[in-house]
Design a protein around this motif. Structure first.
Motif, PDB file in Angstrom:
ATOM      1  N   ASP A   1       0.806  -1.224   0.000  1.00 35.20           N
ATOM      2  CA  ASP A   1       0.000   0.000   0.000  1.00 35.20           C
ATOM      3  C   ASP A   1       0.840   1.276   0.000  1.00 35.20           C
ATOM      4  O   ASP A   1       0.292   2.375  -0.011  1.00 35.20           O
ATOM      5  N   GLY A   2       2.178   1.150   0.053  1.00 40.54           N
ATOM      6  CA  GLY A   2       3.036   2.327   0.087  1.00 40.54           C
ATOM      7  C   GLY A   2       3.001   3.069   1.395  1.00 40.54           C
ATOM      8  O   GLY A   2       3.428   4.221   1.479  1.00 40.54           O
ATOM      9  N   SER A   3       2.530   2.421   2.433  1.00 40.01           N
ATOM     10  CA  SER A   3       2.412   3.063   3.739  1.00 40.01           C
ATOM     11  C   SER A   3       3.781   3.383   4.320  1.00 40.01           C
ATOM     12  O   SER A   3       4.774   2.703   4.035  1.00 40.01           O
ATOM     13  N   ASN A   4       3.807   4.401   5.186  1.00 43.22           N
ATOM     14  CA  ASN A   4       5.036   4.737   5.902  1.00 43.22           C
ATOM     15  C   ASN A   4       5.187   3.915   7.175  1.00 43.22           C
ATOM     16  O   ASN A   4       6.183   4.045   7.881  1.00 43.22           O
ATOM     17  N   GLU A   5       4.190   3.111   7.470  1.00 43.89           N
ATOM     18  CA  GLU A   5       4.252   2.326   8.689  1.00 43.89           C
ATOM     19  C   GLU A   5       5.412   1.336   8.621  1.00 43.89           C
ATOM     20  O   GLU A   5       5.614   0.670   7.604  1.00 43.89           O
ATOM     21  N   THR A   6       6.162   1.235   9.687  1.00 47.40           N
ATOM     22  CA  THR A   6       7.280   0.301   9.740  1.00 47.40           C
ATOM     23  C   THR A   6       6.956  -0.940  10.552  1.00 47.40           C
ATOM     24  O   THR A   6       7.721  -1.890  10.559  1.00 47.40           O
ATOM     25  N   ARG A   7       5.788  -0.940  11.249  1.00 47.73           N
ATOM     26  CA  ARG A   7       5.473  -2.081  12.108  1.00 47.73           C
ATOM     27  C   ARG A   7       5.066  -3.300  11.299  1.00 47.73           C
ATOM     28  O   ARG A   7       5.165  -4.416  11.783  1.00 47.73           O
ATOM     29  N   ASN A   8       4.592  -3.110  10.065  1.00 47.30           N
ATOM     30  CA  ASN A   8       4.043  -4.239   9.315  1.00 47.30           C
ATOM     31  C   ASN A   8       5.066  -4.771   8.323  1.00 47.30           C
ATOM     32  O   ASN A   8       5.338  -4.141   7.305  1.00 47.30           O
ATOM     33  N   LYS A   9       5.619  -5.928   8.625  1.00 49.67           N
ATOM     34  CA  LYS A   9       6.606  -6.549   7.747  1.00 49.67           C
ATOM     35  C   LYS A   9       6.001  -7.711   6.966  1.00 49.67           C
ATOM     36  O   LYS A   9       6.726  -8.522   6.402  1.00 49.67           O
ATOM     37  N   ASN A  10       4.678  -7.791   6.929  1.00 47.79           N
ATOM     38  CA  ASN A  10       4.020  -8.902   6.269  1.00 47.79           C
ATOM     39  C   ASN A  10       4.275  -8.861   4.767  1.00 47.79           C
ATOM     40  O   ASN A  10       4.251  -7.807   4.143  1.00 47.79           O
ATOM     41  N   LYS A  11       4.501 -10.009   4.185  1.00 43.01           N
ATOM     42  CA  LYS A  11       4.767 -10.086   2.749  1.00 43.01           C
ATOM     43  C   LYS A  11       4.037 -11.276   2.119  1.00 43.01           C
ATOM     44  O   LYS A  11       4.577 -11.988   1.297  1.00 43.01           O
ATOM     45  N   GLU A  12       2.791 -11.445   2.516  1.00 42.83           N
ATOM     46  CA  GLU A  12       1.960 -12.498   1.946  1.00 42.83           C
ATOM     47  C   GLU A  12       1.388 -12.088   0.601  1.00 42.83           C
ATOM     48  O   GLU A  12       1.205 -10.909   0.311  1.00 42.83           O
ATOM     49  N   GLY A  13       1.035 -13.101  -0.164  1.00 41.37           N
ATOM     50  CA  GLY A  13       0.195 -12.884  -1.325  1.00 41.37           C
ATOM     51  C   GLY A  13      -1.266 -13.088  -0.964  1.00 41.37           C
ATOM     52  O   GLY A  13      -1.599 -13.662   0.076  1.00 41.37           O
ATOM     53  N   GLY A  14      -2.157 -12.603  -1.816  1.00 43.84           N
ATOM     54  CA  GLY A  14      -3.596 -12.755  -1.590  1.00 43.84           C
ATOM     55  C   GLY A  14      -4.319 -13.024  -2.892  1.00 43.84           C
ATOM     56  O   GLY A  14      -3.775 -12.821  -3.980  1.00 43.84           O
ATOM     57  N   GLN A  15      -5.564 -13.473  -2.794  1.00 48.54           N
ATOM     58  CA  GLN A  15      -6.302 -13.838  -3.998  1.00 48.54           C
ATOM     59  C   GLN A  15      -7.807 -13.664  -3.796  1.00 48.54           C
ATOM     60  O   GLN A  15      -8.329 -13.871  -2.697  1.00 48.54           O
ATOM     61  N   VAL A  16      -8.496 -13.294  -4.891  1.00 54.09           N
ATOM     62  CA  VAL A  16      -9.954 -13.310  -4.976  1.00 54.09           C
ATOM     63  C   VAL A  16     -10.343 -14.227  -6.130  1.00 54.09           C
ATOM     64  O   VAL A  16      -9.798 -14.117  -7.234  1.00 54.09           O
ATOM     65  N   VAL A  17     -11.259 -15.153  -5.864  1.00 57.92           N
ATOM     66  CA  VAL A  17     -11.731 -16.050  -6.919  1.00 57.92           C
ATOM     67  C   VAL A  17     -13.221 -15.845  -7.150  1.00 57.92           C
ATOM     68  O   VAL A  17     -13.962 -15.434  -6.259  1.00 57.92           O
ATOM     69  N   ILE A  18     -13.642 -16.120  -8.371  1.00 60.35           N
ATOM     70  CA  ILE A  18     -15.063 -16.194  -8.732  1.00 60.35           C
ATOM     71  C   ILE A  18     -15.495 -17.645  -8.542  1.00 60.35           C
ATOM     72  O   ILE A  18     -14.782 -18.563  -8.966  1.00 60.35           O
ATOM     73  N   VAL A  19     -16.633 -17.849  -7.906  1.00 62.07           N
ATOM     74  CA  VAL A  19     -17.191 -19.200  -7.784  1.00 62.07           C
ATOM     75  C   VAL A  19     -18.574 -19.185  -8.426  1.00 62.07           C
ATOM     76  O   VAL A  19     -19.475 -18.468  -7.971  1.00 62.07           O
ATOM     77  N   ARG A  20     -18.739 -19.968  -9.464  1.00 63.38           N
ATOM     78  CA  ARG A  20     -20.003 -20.023 -10.201  1.00 63.38           C
ATOM     79  C   ARG A  20     -20.782 -21.293  -9.853  1.00 63.38           C
ATOM     80  O   ARG A  20     -20.198 -22.348  -9.618  1.00 63.38           O
ATOM     81  N   GLY A  21     -22.099 -21.150  -9.829  1.00 66.42           N
ATOM     82  CA  GLY A  21     -22.975 -22.291  -9.580  1.00 66.42           C
ATOM     83  C   GLY A  21     -23.371 -22.474  -8.128  1.00 66.42           C
ATOM     84  O   GLY A  21     -23.985 -23.487  -7.784  1.00 66.42           O
ATOM     85  N   VAL A  22     -23.057 -21.492  -7.279  1.00 64.11           N
ATOM     86  CA  VAL A  22     -23.388 -21.581  -5.854  1.00 64.11           C
ATOM     87  C   VAL A  22     -24.882 -21.355  -5.672  1.00 64.11           C
ATOM     88  O   VAL A  22     -25.446 -20.396  -6.213  1.00 64.11           O
ATOM     89  N   GLN A  23     -25.539 -22.200  -4.907  1.00 60.78           N
ATOM     90  CA  GLN A  23     -26.978 -22.076  -4.691  1.00 60.78           C
ATOM     91  C   GLN A  23     -27.288 -20.846  -3.824  1.00 60.78           C
ATOM     92  O   GLN A  23     -26.601 -20.551  -2.859  1.00 60.78           O
ATOM     93  N   GLN A  24     -28.357 -20.186  -4.190  1.00 59.97           N
ATOM     94  CA  GLN A  24     -28.795 -19.020  -3.433  1.00 59.97           C
ATOM     95  C   GLN A  24     -29.976 -19.364  -2.513  1.00 59.97           C
ATOM     96  O   GLN A  24     -30.296 -18.615  -1.638  1.00 59.97           O
TER      97      GLN A  24
END
Length: 481
Positions: A458-481
């Protein structure tokens, strides 16, 4: 934060919005795998017909913002049509980064541009679940209500999802919604209690509460009153309630909520005999209109002793999902019951339920099993609970591919072999927005996917957060409503 945009342009909400006010059909939409990363979740037996398509991940380079990195732990989320042009706007919390991203998708649903509208400096807290309030569904907005859970003094931000970028602005927090380790702040639909705004808040604490904010003015987020949920008999012990029974409950007012500290509010929860839940991590309401939104579901994720085997007295360990039916004529009274309990089949049933997505007929329960209970038998799952017949079925599971060396070299460099080392963020029903039935988005936190290039996304100036994970969003089709 009130927008003058036409209501049909703003239709979305984290807890999955499948109301009857469908958006216009969008024939240009092409639901396909747009990410360079593979989907990190798979279907389970009985749900093989579902289609999983990776939408955006941390390795993707978006053409209009090539330096943008889709950061770690996408959690609370909302989707709306872009009123300033074609396509869509996707808003995501990034929990560990204390940030909120905004991704623009073109008319085909392809991500083309990304930016951060709140960074770690402005976020101030871990931002977990969230709800996108809209005029059509809730009577006000669009407003992205994102709750902080870092500590007992955290607050709720109210962000304009379409507004100018002001990444370090902390002035958008809402004192009237109190201070606590909050996981989500969910406004009920406008037909639940016409002329009022009611927001249900969950506290992610081992002595957590379910809290209600109630204003007699639609869209008023500053002048309402705040309440704890308690049993009418005053018993605050969670495990004194068992599945198969209903319990009379009411909301009792919190004194001086707007000016109190989180510690003072927590102290009142004891003196006022509020139910002490083991981590209320998410809330959602039933869809369908005609007052269906007064039927709420929420999780108690659960806590254990440090040995990860022994329960804490009075608390759920494996986790529960509760149903709260509010009275049609009195928003401060209702009936409470347990509808799913991981202790019925420990380690095989639900384990540490976290996020929820409720449709008209189902409750989708996402696990956060990285408490690493020793008797857990499976990786992180999404479960389908059928409201009608009360059946609970495992639907999705994280796809760790532990026997694939190439996959492990990228997504599990630390060789973490523990079950349930990945967790889920938001799941939302986007069917009405994109005009394609039974279409959902699901956020993933693959914690062992680590790379230096994701640091400080995020380009933050915060130095406390050293996290370097990846993340993902998926589409799921056919889920019952």
């Amino acid at each position: 934060m009130t927008s003058k945009l036409p209501a049909l342009l703003v239709l979305a909400l984290l807890g999955c919005n499948d109301d009857n006010n469908s958006a216009d059909s969008a024939p240009e939409v092409q639901l396909q795998a747009y990410s360079v990363n593979p989907a990190l979740v798979k279907t389970l037996s009985g749900f093989e017909s579902l289609e999983i398509l990776p939408l955006i991940s941390s390795d993707d380079k978006l053409p209009e913002s090539p330096d943008f990195i889709f950061g770690a732990q996408p959690d609370g989320s909302g989707l709306l049509r872009n009123p300033n042009g074609e396509g869509y706007v996707l808003i995501n919390n990034h929990e560990i980064m204390w940030s909120v991203s905004r991704v623009y998708l073109d008319k085909t649903f392809k991500p083309v541009k990304g930016e951060y509208i709140l960074d770690g400096d402005g976020g101030g807290f871990r931002l977990c679940s969230a709800t996108l309030a809209t005029p059509q569904e809730h009577g006000f907005g669009p407003t992205f209500l994102t709750a902080g859970e870092t500590d007992g003094e955290s607050m709720v931000h109210a962000l304009d999802p379409l507004g100018p970028i002001n990444k370090k602005d902390r002035s958008r927090m809402l004192p009237a919604l109190g201070k606590a380790s909050m996981e989500n702040a969910v406004p009920l639909p406008k037909d639940a209690y016409p002329g009022k705004t009611m927001i249900i808040i969950g506290e992610d604490n081992s002595d957590g509460q379910l809290v209600a904010y109630l204003s007699n003015t639609v869209g008023d987020l500053q002048n309402g009153k705040l309440y704890f949920l308690k049993r009418t008999n005053g018993n605050p012990v969670e495990t004194d309630m068992v599945a198969g029974q209903q319990y009379d409950v009411e909301f009792v007012e919190i004194d001086n909520a707007k000016t109190s500290t989180g510690a003072q509010i927590a102290a009142q929860s004891l003196t006022k005999s509020a139910i002490q839940f083991a981590r209320v991590e998410d809330i959602d309401y039933r869809k369908g209109g005609n007052g269906a939104g007064r039927e709420l579901y929420f999780t108690a994720t659960g806590v254990s002793q440090s040995n990860k085997v022994t329960p804490v007295t009075g608390k759920t360990m494996w986790g529960r999902v509760y149903r709260l039916q509010l009275d049609a004529s009195n928003a401060l009274k209702g009936k409470l019951e347990v509808v799913a309990d991981g202790s019925t089949d420990p380690g095989n049933s639900i384990v540490n339920p976290d996020n929820l997505c409720v449709t008209q007929n189902f409750v989708y329960i996402q696990e956060d099993g990285d408490s690493y209970y020793k008797e857990n038998k499976h990786d992180g799952r999404v479960w389908q609970y059928n409201i009608g017949n009360k059946q609970l079925k495992p639907m999705l599971e994280m796809d760790h591919r532990r026997n694939d060396p190439t996959f492990q070299a990228k997504y599990n460099k630390s060789n973490d072999t523990r079950l349930s080392s990945w967790e889920y963020g938001a799941m939302q029903d986007i069917s009405d927005i994109v005009g394609v039935p039974n279409t959902f988005l699901l956020n993933l936190h693959p914690h062992t996917w680590q790379d230096d290039k994701y640091l400080n996304a995020d380009g933050s100036n915060e130095t406390r957060n050293k996290n370097k994970e990846g993340g993902q969003v998926v589409i799921v089709r056919g889920v019952q409503q």
